[in-house]
Design a protein around this motif. Structure first.
Motif, PDB file in Angstrom:
ATOM      1  N   SER A  68       0.835  -1.199   0.000  1.00  0.00           N
ATOM      2  CA  SER A  68       0.000   0.000   0.000  1.00  0.00           C
ATOM      3  C   SER A  68       0.864   1.240   0.000  1.00  0.00           C
ATOM      4  O   SER A  68       1.969   1.245   0.563  1.00  0.00           O
ATOM      5  N   TYR A  69       0.371   2.266  -0.670  1.00  0.00           N
ATOM      6  CA  TYR A  69       1.060   3.551  -0.673  1.00  0.00           C
ATOM      7  C   TYR A  69       0.634   4.363   0.546  1.00  0.00           C
ATOM      8  O   TYR A  69      -0.537   4.364   0.933  1.00  0.00           O
ATOM      9  N   ILE A  70       1.603   5.035   1.141  1.00  0.00           N
ATOM     10  CA  ILE A  70       1.347   5.899   2.285  1.00  0.00           C
ATOM     11  C   ILE A  70       0.974   7.281   1.755  1.00  0.00           C
ATOM     12  O   ILE A  70       1.745   7.893   1.006  1.00  0.00           O
ATOM     13  N   GLU A  71      -0.168   7.766   2.138  1.00  0.00           N
ATOM     14  CA  GLU A  71      -0.732   8.954   1.495  1.00  0.00           C
ATOM     15  C   GLU A  71      -0.272  10.268   2.140  1.00  0.00           C
ATOM     16  O   GLU A  71      -1.012  11.249   2.173  1.00  0.00           O
ATOM     17  N   THR A  72       0.954  10.298   2.616  1.00  0.00           N
ATOM     18  CA  THR A  72       1.469  11.527   3.237  1.00  0.00           C
ATOM     19  C   THR A  72       1.680  12.637   2.209  1.00  0.00           C
ATOM     20  O   THR A  72       1.722  13.817   2.573  1.00  0.00           O
ATOM     21  N   THR A  73       1.834  12.270   0.929  1.00  0.00           N
ATOM     22  CA  THR A  73       2.064  13.292  -0.098  1.00  0.00           C
ATOM     23  C   THR A  73       0.801  13.629  -0.881  1.00  0.00           C
ATOM     24  O   THR A  73       0.868  14.399  -1.835  1.00  0.00           O
ATOM     25  N   ARG A  74      -0.330  13.045  -0.517  1.00  0.00           N
ATOM     26  CA  ARG A  74      -1.566  13.397  -1.220  1.00  0.00           C
ATOM     27  C   ARG A  74      -1.855  14.884  -0.967  1.00  0.00           C
ATOM     28  O   ARG A  74      -1.838  15.357   0.161  1.00  0.00           O
ATOM     29  N   PRO A 165       2.816  -5.441   3.988  1.00  0.00           N
ATOM     30  CA  PRO A 165       2.224  -5.886   5.260  1.00  0.00           C
ATOM     31  C   PRO A 165       3.189  -6.719   6.095  1.00  0.00           C
ATOM     32  O   PRO A 165       3.089  -6.749   7.320  1.00  0.00           O
ATOM     33  N   GLU A 166       4.138  -7.399   5.415  1.00  0.00           N
ATOM     34  CA  GLU A 166       5.135  -8.198   6.128  1.00  0.00           C
ATOM     35  C   GLU A 166       6.515  -7.940   5.541  1.00  0.00           C
ATOM     36  O   GLU A 166       6.645  -7.607   4.363  1.00  0.00           O
ATOM     37  N   TYR A 167       7.538  -8.099   6.363  1.00  0.00           N
ATOM     38  CA  TYR A 167       8.911  -7.899   5.917  1.00  0.00           C
ATOM     39  C   TYR A 167       9.285  -9.008   4.933  1.00  0.00           C
ATOM     40  O   TYR A 167       9.199 -10.196   5.243  1.00  0.00           O
ATOM     41  N   GLY A 168       9.698  -8.626   3.725  1.00  0.00           N
ATOM     42  CA  GLY A 168      10.009  -9.603   2.685  1.00  0.00           C
ATOM     43  C   GLY A 168      11.386 -10.216   2.831  1.00  0.00           C
ATOM     44  O   GLY A 168      12.248  -9.724   3.586  1.00  0.00           O
ATOM     45  N   LEU A 169      11.630 -11.281   2.069  1.00  0.00           N
ATOM     46  CA  LEU A 169      12.880 -12.039   2.173  1.00  0.00           C
ATOM     47  C   LEU A 169      14.087 -11.284   1.634  1.00  0.00           C
ATOM     48  O   LEU A 169      15.206 -11.471   2.102  1.00  0.00           O
ATOM     49  N   TYR A 170      13.878 -10.432   0.626  1.00  0.00           N
ATOM     50  CA  TYR A 170      15.019  -9.740   0.007  1.00  0.00           C
ATOM     51  C   TYR A 170      15.094  -8.307   0.531  1.00  0.00           C
ATOM     52  O   TYR A 170      14.491  -7.407  -0.007  1.00  0.00           O
TER      53      TYR A 170
END
Length: 303
Positions: A68-74, A165-170
């Motif tokens: 998801s994009y964080i809408e702080t720059t909207r 939503p979760e920390y990815g492997l890479y």
């Protein structure tokens, strides 16, 4: 309404100037290599597919996985639905420079005494499955370098713009993201190839708008390497040294392949290669040392 959109667009350019610098360079390079009309077509195809993929993935998880994009720059930059305009726009130049690099890898090389580099490519090469697959691979290699450092945007001037939503492997990026990029990259180039074939069969767009430019054959690959270097510099600047070493390895391999392609004698264009190129693109060498082309066409093989 239009004034509000224009104001947001100007604000977007000010907030993400590097994106629009890369975009401007892409437009110049692509126009010289494939013409203005094809460049416009490529841009529309790439942006549309990219936006739809992001719109879908943020809702269904396909093709990149959920994020998801964080809408702080909207309100500070242009958004289309829940996707920042500049993000989907980045796909246009990232996919094109990958496509251009794949064409270089698959084409014979023409060099004159001033070391000007041109390609003896053809529509057959541009529309080939090998160029399609190499393009998709090069696109995902770009993302392997870009996405981990973008995920750490809070530590540099990008800012934190999205999250998983979760920390990815890479390095925090899930492997599904890379799957999505190779699918989307494949789709962008495939759709462009298919539409370009249809236009050529209809008798339109043959060599329209292509112009000569010095070193035209390597301009796209140079921009590809510049984008890699830009992200590599940011990676080391935020002290992600292990990630930087991975990125440096990718940059080194791609650079070595391109240097080998350009400098190795067996990759030089033959008389047959040049004739095939001129049959498809009769105007592409105007401005290039004509004596060099004439010399190549009157000998059995290129030097």
């Amino acid at each position: 309404m239009l004034n509000d959109i224009f104001s947001l667009l100007i604000s977007t350019i000010k907030l993400r100037p590097y994106v629009f610098i890369f975009l401007g360079l892409y437009l110049i390079i692509a126009t010289s290599q494939i013409g203005l009309k094809r460049t416009f077509l490529f841009t529309i195809i790439a942006y549309t597919i990219a936006f739809l993929s992001e719109y879908s993935s943020t809702r269904t998880g396909f093709p990149y996985g959920y994020y998801s994009y964080i809408e702080t720059t909207r309100g500070k930059e242009l958004w289309i639905a829940n996707v920042p305009f500049m993000d989907s726009l980045s796909y246009t130049f990232l996919s094109y420079i990958s496509y251009s690099t794949a064409i270089l890898i698959g084409s014979p090389i023409i060099k004159n005494k001033t070391l000007d580099i041109q390609l003896a490519d053809t529509y057959k090469i541009r529309h080939s499955f090998s160029v399609l697959t190499i393009s998709a691979l090069l696109i995902v290699l770009l993302d392997i370098v870009i996405d981990p450092v973008a995920l750490r945007g809070s530590r540099w001037f990008l800012g934190q713009i999205y999250t998983y939503p979760e920390y990815g492997l890479y390095f925090g990026v899930p492997l599904s993201n890379f799957f999505g990029w190779i699918v989307v990259g494949f789709a962008i180039i495939l759709v462009f190839q298919m539409i370009d074939r249809l236009l050529i069969r209809s008798g339109n767009y043959r060599d329209i708008g292509m112009i000569y430019a010095p070193f035209k054959g390597i301009l796209g690959p140079i921009l590809y390497l510049i984008v890699l270097c830009f992200n590599l510099i940011i990676t080391f600047a935020i002290r992600e040294y292990i990630l930087g070493l991975y990125d440096l390895f990718i940059l080194s391999v791609i650079t070595a392949i391109l240097v080998w392609k350009i400098t190795t004698k067996k990759n030089r264009a033959t008389k047959k290669d040049i004739a095939a190129h001129l049959n498809d693109f009769p105007k592409s060498f105007s401005g290039f040392a004509q004596t060099e082309i004439n010399r190549r066409l009157t000998q059995t093989n290129a030097d």
